[in-house]
Design a protein around this motif. Structure first.
Motif, PDB file in Angstrom:
ATOM      1  N   GLU A 275     -80.848 -27.717   8.032  1.00 16.17           N
ATOM      2  CA  GLU A 275     -79.825 -27.130   8.541  1.00 16.17           C
ATOM      3  C   GLU A 275     -78.443 -26.845   7.969  1.00 16.17           C
ATOM      4  O   GLU A 275     -77.758 -25.819   7.957  1.00 16.17           O
ATOM      5  CB  GLU A 275     -79.058 -28.393   9.801  1.00 16.17           C
ATOM      6  N   GLU A 276     -78.287 -27.556   6.928  1.00 12.76           N
ATOM      7  CA  GLU A 276     -77.137 -27.355   5.885  1.00 12.76           C
ATOM      8  C   GLU A 276     -77.527 -25.956   5.251  1.00 12.76           C
ATOM      9  O   GLU A 276     -76.273 -25.445   4.748  1.00 12.76           O
ATOM     10  CB  GLU A 276     -76.865 -28.312   4.832  1.00 12.76           C
ATOM     11  N   ASP A 277     -78.504 -25.616   4.960  1.00 12.06           N
ATOM     12  CA  ASP A 277     -78.764 -24.238   4.355  1.00 12.06           C
ATOM     13  C   ASP A 277     -78.466 -23.099   5.361  1.00 12.06           C
ATOM     14  O   ASP A 277     -78.037 -22.095   5.088  1.00 12.06           O
ATOM     15  CB  ASP A 277     -80.271 -24.282   3.993  1.00 12.06           C
ATOM     16  N   LEU A 278     -78.730 -23.326   6.684  1.00 12.41           N
ATOM     17  CA  LEU A 278     -78.664 -22.295   7.690  1.00 12.41           C
ATOM     18  C   LEU A 278     -77.157 -21.728   7.871  1.00 12.41           C
ATOM     19  O   LEU A 278     -77.013 -20.571   8.150  1.00 12.41           O
ATOM     20  CB  LEU A 278     -79.052 -22.675   9.029  1.00 12.41           C
ATOM     21  N   LYS A 279     -76.287 -22.840   7.347  1.00 16.06           N
ATOM     22  CA  LYS A 279     -74.950 -22.531   7.684  1.00 16.06           C
ATOM     23  C   LYS A 279     -74.538 -21.376   6.747  1.00 16.06           C
ATOM     24  O   LYS A 279     -73.405 -21.003   6.708  1.00 16.06           O
ATOM     25  CB  LYS A 279     -74.076 -23.890   7.638  1.00 16.06           C
ATOM     26  N   LYS A 280     -74.930 -21.365   5.411  1.00 13.81           N
ATOM     27  CA  LYS A 280     -74.793 -20.148   4.563  1.00 13.81           C
ATOM     28  C   LYS A 280     -75.443 -18.921   4.838  1.00 13.81           C
ATOM     29  O   LYS A 280     -75.170 -18.051   3.905  1.00 13.81           O
ATOM     30  CB  LYS A 280     -75.261 -20.822   3.267  1.00 13.81           C
ATOM     31  N   MET A 281     -76.199 -18.797   5.975  1.00 16.62           N
ATOM     32  CA  MET A 281     -76.763 -17.390   6.009  1.00 16.62           C
ATOM     33  C   MET A 281     -76.147 -16.707   7.316  1.00 16.62           C
ATOM     34  O   MET A 281     -76.564 -16.875   8.400  1.00 16.62           O
ATOM     35  CB  MET A 281     -78.327 -17.747   6.401  1.00 16.62           C
ATOM     36  N   SER A 282     -75.123 -15.782   6.851  1.00 12.22           N
ATOM     37  CA  SER A 282     -74.662 -15.159   7.920  1.00 12.22           C
ATOM     38  C   SER A 282     -75.485 -14.036   8.667  1.00 12.22           C
ATOM     39  O   SER A 282     -75.299 -13.639   9.800  1.00 12.22           O
ATOM     40  CB  SER A 282     -73.217 -14.303   7.330  1.00 12.22           C
ATOM     41  N   TYR A 283     -76.401 -13.197   7.696  1.00  9.01           N
ATOM     42  CA  TYR A 283     -77.134 -12.374   8.414  1.00  9.01           C
ATOM     43  C   TYR A 283     -78.250 -12.920   9.254  1.00  9.01           C
ATOM     44  O   TYR A 283     -78.556 -12.378  10.356  1.00  9.01           O
ATOM     45  CB  TYR A 283     -77.729 -11.532   7.138  1.00  9.01           C
ATOM     46  N   LEU A 284     -78.728 -14.031   8.859  1.00  9.45           N
ATOM     47  CA  LEU A 284     -79.684 -14.996  10.015  1.00  9.45           C
ATOM     48  C   LEU A 284     -79.013 -15.171  11.321  1.00  9.45           C
ATOM     49  O   LEU A 284     -79.534 -14.723  12.193  1.00  9.45           O
ATOM     50  CB  LEU A 284     -80.015 -16.334   9.419  1.00  9.45           C
ATOM     51  N   LYS A 285     -77.566 -15.532  11.304  1.00  8.49           N
ATOM     52  CA  LYS A 285     -77.197 -15.584  12.667  1.00  8.49           C
ATOM     53  C   LYS A 285     -76.848 -14.430  13.095  1.00  8.49           C
ATOM     54  O   LYS A 285     -77.091 -14.252  14.630  1.00  8.49           O
ATOM     55  CB  LYS A 285     -75.778 -16.215  12.152  1.00  8.49           C
ATOM     56  N   ALA A 286     -76.627 -13.328  12.529  1.00  2.23           N
ATOM     57  CA  ALA A 286     -76.537 -12.011  13.158  1.00  2.23           C
ATOM     58  C   ALA A 286     -77.677 -11.505  13.856  1.00  2.23           C
ATOM     59  O   ALA A 286     -77.821 -10.790  14.859  1.00  2.23           O
ATOM     60  CB  ALA A 286     -76.133 -10.993  12.046  1.00  2.23           C
ATOM     61  N   VAL A 287     -78.846 -11.880  13.133  1.00  2.21           N
ATOM     62  CA  VAL A 287     -80.261 -11.396  13.699  1.00  2.21           C
ATOM     63  C   VAL A 287     -80.439 -12.121  14.939  1.00  2.21           C
ATOM     64  O   VAL A 287     -80.934 -11.486  15.998  1.00  2.21           O
ATOM     65  CB  VAL A 287     -81.317 -11.744  12.559  1.00  2.21           C
ATOM     66  N   VAL A 288     -80.006 -13.121  14.996  1.00  2.00           N
ATOM     67  CA  VAL A 288     -80.382 -14.230  16.113  1.00  2.00           C
ATOM     68  C   VAL A 288     -79.489 -13.793  17.485  1.00  2.00           C
ATOM     69  O   VAL A 288     -79.794 -13.590  18.473  1.00  2.00           O
ATOM     70  CB  VAL A 288     -80.128 -15.787  15.717  1.00  2.00           C
ATOM     71  N   LEU A 289     -78.257 -13.735  17.043  1.00  2.00           N
ATOM     72  CA  LEU A 289     -77.106 -13.078  17.963  1.00  2.00           C
ATOM     73  C   LEU A 289     -77.739 -11.694  18.588  1.00  2.00           C
ATOM     74  O   LEU A 289     -77.625 -11.231  19.692  1.00  2.00           O
ATOM     75  CB  LEU A 289     -75.905 -12.785  17.676  1.00  2.00           C
ATOM     76  N   GLU A 290     -78.088 -10.881  17.791  1.00  2.00           N
ATOM     77  CA  GLU A 290     -78.634  -9.470  18.044  1.00  2.00           C
ATOM     78  C   GLU A 290     -80.029  -9.518  18.996  1.00  2.00           C
ATOM     79  O   GLU A 290     -80.119  -8.900  19.985  1.00  2.00           O
ATOM     80  CB  GLU A 290     -78.937  -8.485  17.088  1.00  2.00           C
ATOM     81  N   GLY A 291     -80.767 -10.529  18.784  1.00  4.06           N
ATOM     82  CA  GLY A 291     -81.801 -10.661  19.433  1.00  4.06           C
ATOM     83  C   GLY A 291     -81.239 -11.236  20.938  1.00  4.06           C
ATOM     84  O   GLY A 291     -82.024 -10.834  21.925  1.00  4.06           O
ATOM     85  N   LEU A 292     -80.407 -12.151  21.003  1.00  5.57           N
ATOM     86  CA  LEU A 292     -79.813 -12.656  22.374  1.00  5.57           C
ATOM     87  C   LEU A 292     -79.213 -11.789  23.226  1.00  5.57           C
ATOM     88  O   LEU A 292     -79.157 -11.373  24.355  1.00  5.57           O
ATOM     89  CB  LEU A 292     -78.875 -13.777  21.991  1.00  5.57           C
ATOM     90  N   ARG A 293     -78.508 -10.465  22.426  1.00  3.20           N
ATOM     91  CA  ARG A 293     -77.815  -9.477  23.203  1.00  3.20           C
ATOM     92  C   ARG A 293     -78.758  -8.381  23.807  1.00  3.20           C
ATOM     93  O   ARG A 293     -78.623  -8.221  24.821  1.00  3.20           O
ATOM     94  CB  ARG A 293     -77.017  -8.684  22.220  1.00  3.20           C
ATOM     95  N   ARG A 294     -79.885  -8.112  22.889  1.00  4.67           N
ATOM     96  CA  ARG A 294     -80.968  -7.203  23.298  1.00  4.67           C
ATOM     97  C   ARG A 294     -81.961  -7.798  24.129  1.00  4.67           C
ATOM     98  O   ARG A 294     -82.284  -7.031  25.090  1.00  4.67           O
ATOM     99  CB  ARG A 294     -81.466  -6.579  22.041  1.00  4.67           C
ATOM    100  N   HIS A 295     -82.052  -9.140  24.094  1.00  6.83           N
ATOM    101  CA  HIS A 295     -83.097  -9.619  24.820  1.00  6.83           C
ATOM    102  C   HIS A 295     -82.744 -10.999  25.542  1.00  6.83           C
ATOM    103  O   HIS A 295     -83.540 -12.009  25.049  1.00  6.83           O
ATOM    104  CB  HIS A 295     -84.570  -9.715  24.195  1.00  6.83           C
TER     105      HIS A 295
END
Length: 330
Positions: free
Chosen positions: A174-194
């Motif tokens: 989890e602490e590694d995930l906080k450093k991944m901004s593009y990962l967050k963008a991918v997830v948000l785009e998935g939620l927007r599109r689907h």
């Protein structure tokens, strides 16, 4: 954790089967008529109503013994390390006097089963369907998958060998995930599109109100077209395209709660926003990151990524994703 216990495969399969059948019925267009116009719906779709009642009875047959077993064990003094959802329901005191209902202000078995079923559905099916949509888009757009993998490697390094990694339980934390901004963008785009649901639970207007020339009378039921919000061309540039970079503006800060304006709301908004939204985002980031870190995802031979939708309990892929995966470690 819903029931607070581990079950054998047969019991898990039994719970999963009745949950899936119930979601298929509830997700159908005809059942919407049953919920919005119950008296009329029961007459028009009597066979579906009978099927729903039969499934409800089956669900109670499966879940009630599990719930009672947990409650009896807790009452007998068994001290569990983890508090389960069932424990909180058993201790819940409903408003009013204890004599107001036959259970003395406590939830009935049927009410507990309904809430546990809702817990299981909301915590698994929605996240699983969004995860499949995200992975489908990463397969369809390999350059996005490559950019995501490069970010992951920049944060945690290249993936270890399968024996040291997957078999050894080495995963991105989890602490590694906080450093991944593009990962967050991918997830948000998935939620927007689907988004997993194109409509939320309906709300009732408490007083007559006019909105952009439309008059809503007191007591009218209204709903929100969540799926259409994320595809509005006046709000989103090229809304049909999967473009995670749209969420990297302002240093990746994007408010998904609706407190600073609503552009999309896959979890709802305001006081009744999904209570599991933070957990869902964490799960999606965790699974996407680890799946991409260890494996390269590509289109299976003789197949293609079809983004056609089908409405079940959630919006799922009409043709489930078929891919070829290969280890990133030679």
């Amino acid at each position: 954790m819903c029931f607070g216990e581990k079950f054998d495969d047969d019991r898990i399969d039994e719970i999963a089967k009745v949950q899936r059948e119930m979601m298929t019925v509830v997700g159908s267009g005809r059942f919407v008529m049953l919920s919005m116009f119950p008296r009329l719906g029961k007459m028009l779709f009597s066979n579906m109503w009978k099927r729903f009642e039969k499934l409800r009875d089956s669900k109670e047959r499966v879940m009630v013994p599990i719930i009672k077993s947990r409650i009896e064990a807790t009452s007998a003094g068994v001290d569990y390390e983890v508090v389960a959802y069932v424990d909180t329901l058993a201790n819940l005191q409903l408003p009013g006097n204890e004599g107001d209902n036959e259970n003395g202000g406590r939830l009935s078995d049927r009410e507990m089963v309904s809430l546990c079923s809702e817990f299981l559905t909301g915590g698994t099916d929605t996240t699983a369907s969004v995860l499949q949509w995200i992975m489908a888009n990463l397969v369809k757009h390999p350059h996005i998958q490559r950019m995501l993998y490069e970010e992951i490697v920049a944060v945690v390094g290249p993936p270890p060998s399968p024996k040291k990694g997957v078999e050894g339980g080495l995963v991105i934390k989890e602490e590694d995930l906080k450093k991944m901004s593009y990962l967050k963008a991918v997830v948000l785009e998935g939620l927007r599109r689907h988004p997993p649901a194109h409509f939320l639970l309906s709300h009732k207007v408490t007083k007559e109100v006019e909105v952009e020339g439309y008059m809503f009378p007191k007591g009218a039921a209204i709903n929100f077209m969540v799926g259409e919000m994320g595809l509005d061309p006046e709000v989103w540039d090229e809304p049909m395209e999967f473009k995670p970079e749209r969420f990297l503006v302002n240093e990746g800060v994007f408010d998904i709660t609706g407190s600073k304006g609503i552009k999309m709301m896959p979890f709802g908004a305001g006081r009744r926003i999904c209570p599991g939204s933070d957990l869902a985002l964490l799960h999606l980031e965790y699974f996407v990151a680890n799946l991409v870190w260890y494996f390269d995802w590509s289109v299976a031979d003789g197949s293609e990524v079809d983004l056609s939708e089908k409405n079940e309990f959630t919006i799922v892929m009409k043709n489930p994703l078929r891919v070829q995966i290969s280890s990133r470690v030679e």
